[in-house]
Scaffold this active site. Structure first.
Site, PDB file in Angstrom:
ATOM      1  N   HIS A 183      -8.643 -17.531  -5.324  1.00  6.27           N
ATOM      2  CA  HIS A 183      -8.036 -16.508  -6.172  1.00  6.27           C
ATOM      3  C   HIS A 183      -9.158 -15.668  -6.789  1.00  6.27           C
ATOM      4  CE1 HIS A 183      -5.775 -14.246  -8.930  1.00  6.27           C
ATOM      5  NE2 HIS A 183      -6.289 -14.831  -9.992  1.00  6.27           N
ATOM      6  N   GLU A 219       4.552 -11.893 -10.978  1.00  8.84           N
ATOM      7  CA  GLU A 219       4.759 -11.865 -12.423  1.00  8.84           C
ATOM      8  C   GLU A 219       5.161 -10.461 -12.865  1.00  8.84           C
ATOM      9  OE1 GLU A 219       0.568 -13.089 -13.606  1.00  8.84           O
ATOM     10  OE2 GLU A 219       0.906 -11.383 -14.910  1.00  8.84           O
ATOM     11  N   CYS A 229      -0.738 -15.924 -11.171  1.00  8.33           N
ATOM     12  CA  CYS A 229      -1.251 -15.426  -9.888  1.00  8.33           C
ATOM     13  C   CYS A 229      -1.024 -16.367  -8.717  1.00  8.33           C
ATOM     14  CB  CYS A 229      -2.734 -15.107 -10.015  1.00  8.33           C
ATOM     15  SG  CYS A 229      -3.068 -13.842 -11.243  1.00  8.33           S
TER      16      CYS A 229
END
Lengths: 349, 138
Positions: free
Chosen positions: A236, A82, A114
């Site tokens: 994550h 990103e 992400c």
């Protein structure tokens, strides 16, 4: 169905670090409260000459150094991030050129907060399985942005990993993958804006936890597996706490999560986060080890993978590129003013 | 960078990204950046210059610490810039990165790394290329 999996991988983490306590002090916050509530002690910082293209190139070159693949046999490069250096001009073109994989090459840049890197793995898996390419490189890398003074500033860091996906000499077989996606505005960055915005507490239960848990359960349902079947679990890591909490909610133990949990010492590398966690696990994994992976991308979605390490890991030349632990150890601290200068936080007309 | 620099940079991408030099097919001398012909063999080298990818390892011959940087580099000061003798022979000038200023030494072994060299303001192109970092002894 043909086997598909990871043939090689490489990682890159910038050398600079800033301590969460230094950021807290700059904004008049209590350093201990910040560090303990987020579970982030320090984070990586890109130097002014590092961006997603340079991190991606270093990670891809590390992956290539660990195998004997002719770069011309790589048919696809997908870079998830990103913080692509250009809004229009793919990072993948720079990576493709820098690893000598051009010009017969499929390239596109991905963005899904992400989880763009794990989305790139899925794309490469499909291309490899359908025999459209022999090898594909999936990269997740970020030099993530955080507005000065925002809570994101304590974790938003830089790093990335590259995975070469193929059919032969696979060191880790990808048995299953699935995704869970909804329209959930928990975190976003509008076109042309420098810094993202987020929904504060809304980023938790309806966003991270719902998507990761649903997707993890779906994966274990289709793989007919249970948390205790896995040696390692990688989630994550937007902070040091969420991955441990989601692991507990799903029935995984802290021991399963530990090797892939890097956020407390390098911060949240966004698209690099889950990818670096998996790289860290592959640095020490042994044949037969089973790895559970679930990424999360705001917006929101999760990609999950059921992975089994193969016999080829035994002869895999880890030493030809730095281990994740070595990249973490090589560090040099900067203070907040240097960080502000390097991250372009200072006003300039 | 002034107008017209984009095509010039683009032409030099192979050498800037991958240290692609060349070698004289007559006397075997190695050149970086690549030359159209060998200045020693002249006519004999014509059509015999072979493309050669350099390994990107070498040693610092000499260096200087830059405190007053040229445009585009101000934010990085102070930084070391060095003349590096590559193992294949050619010498290149490049920044040394991932190294404290006090740790830069003549004779130090270095390897190339891929970095952003500069960007043409907030609107123009971004130029990447080689810099060098110390070879870590394991």
């Amino acid at each position: 169905m043909k086997d598909v999996g990871i043939v090689s991988y490489g990682a890159h983490i910038p050398r600079l670090r800033i301590k969460s306590s230094d950021i807290a002090n700059a904004w008049g916050k209590n350093p201990e409260t910040i560090t303990s509530s987020l579970g982030v002690i320090e984070k990586s910082v890109p130097s002014p000459d590092q961006d997603v293209a340079t991190i991606s190139v270093e990670a891809a070159r590390a992956a290539l150094a660990r195998c004997n693949i002719d770069p011309q046999d790589i048919g696809a490069v997908y870079v998830g991030s990103e913080s692509h250096p250009y809004a229009v001009k793919p990072t993948g073109t720079i990576v493709g050129e820098a690893i000598s994989a051009t010009p017969i090459l499929k390239v596109a840049d991905y963005e899904f907060a992400c989880k763009a890197g794990t989305a790139a793995i899925q794309t490469c898996m499909a291309l490899v399985k359908s025999e459209m390419v022999d090898y594909g490189i999936a990269i997740g890398a970020d030099t993530s942005q955080a507005a000065p003074g925002d809570a994101l500033e304590y974790a938003a860091s830089a790093g990335g990993a590259a995975f070469i996906i193929g059919r032969e000499k696979i060191i880790a077989n990808i048995n299953e993958t699935c995704s869970f996606t909804t329209d959930t505005p928990d975190f976003w960055r509008r076109e042309g804006r420098k810094y993202p915005a987020h929904g504060g507490r809304f980023t938790g239960a309806p966003a991270y936890f719902r998507h990761v848990i649903s997707n993890a359960q779906n994966l274990m349902g289709s793989a007919n597996s249970k948390p205790e079947d896995y040696n390692y679990a990688v989630f994550h890591q937007p902070n040091g706490k969420f991955p441990l909490r989601v692991a507990k909610m799903l029935g995984f133990t802290p021991d399963q999560v530990k090797q892939g949990l890097l956020c407390p010492i390098i911060g949240n590398t966004y698209s690099g986060s889950t990818m670096l966690g998996l790289a860290s696990v592959l640095d020490i994994a042994e044949p037969g080890n089973r790895i559970f992976v679930a990424s999360y991308g705001s917006g929101a979605g999760s990609d999950a993978f059921d992975i089994t390490v193969t016999e080829f890991i035994k002869e895999f030349p880890h030493e030809k590129a730095p281990l994740v632990s070595e990249l973490i150890e090589k560090k040099q601290y900067v203070d907040y003013s240097t960080y502000a200068k390097y991250r372009d936080l200072l006003y300039e007309d | 960078m002034a107008d017209g620099a984009v095509p010039r940079f683009w032409r030099e991408i192979p050498q800037r990204y991958n240290l692609i030099g060349n070698q004289c097919g007559s006397c075997s001398k190695i050149y970086f950046p690549p030359r159209e012909s060998c200045p020693y063999c002249r006519r004999k080298s014509m059509g015999k210059m072979k493309v050669l990818k350099l390994k990107g390892q070498g040693e610092v011959l000499t260096y200087s610490i830059i405190y007053n940087a040229p445009e585009h580099f101000e934010r990085q000061t102070p930084y070391p810039i060095a003349i590096i003798k590559l193992d294949e022979g050619p010498k290149v000038t490049a920044q040394i990165v991932d190294c404290k200023l006090d740790d830069v030494k003549i004779g130090m072994r270095v390897q190339s790394t891929f970095r952003k060299i500069h960007e043409d303001g907030y609107i123009g192109a971004i130029y990447y290329g080689y810099k060098f970092k110390p070879i870590e002894v394991k």
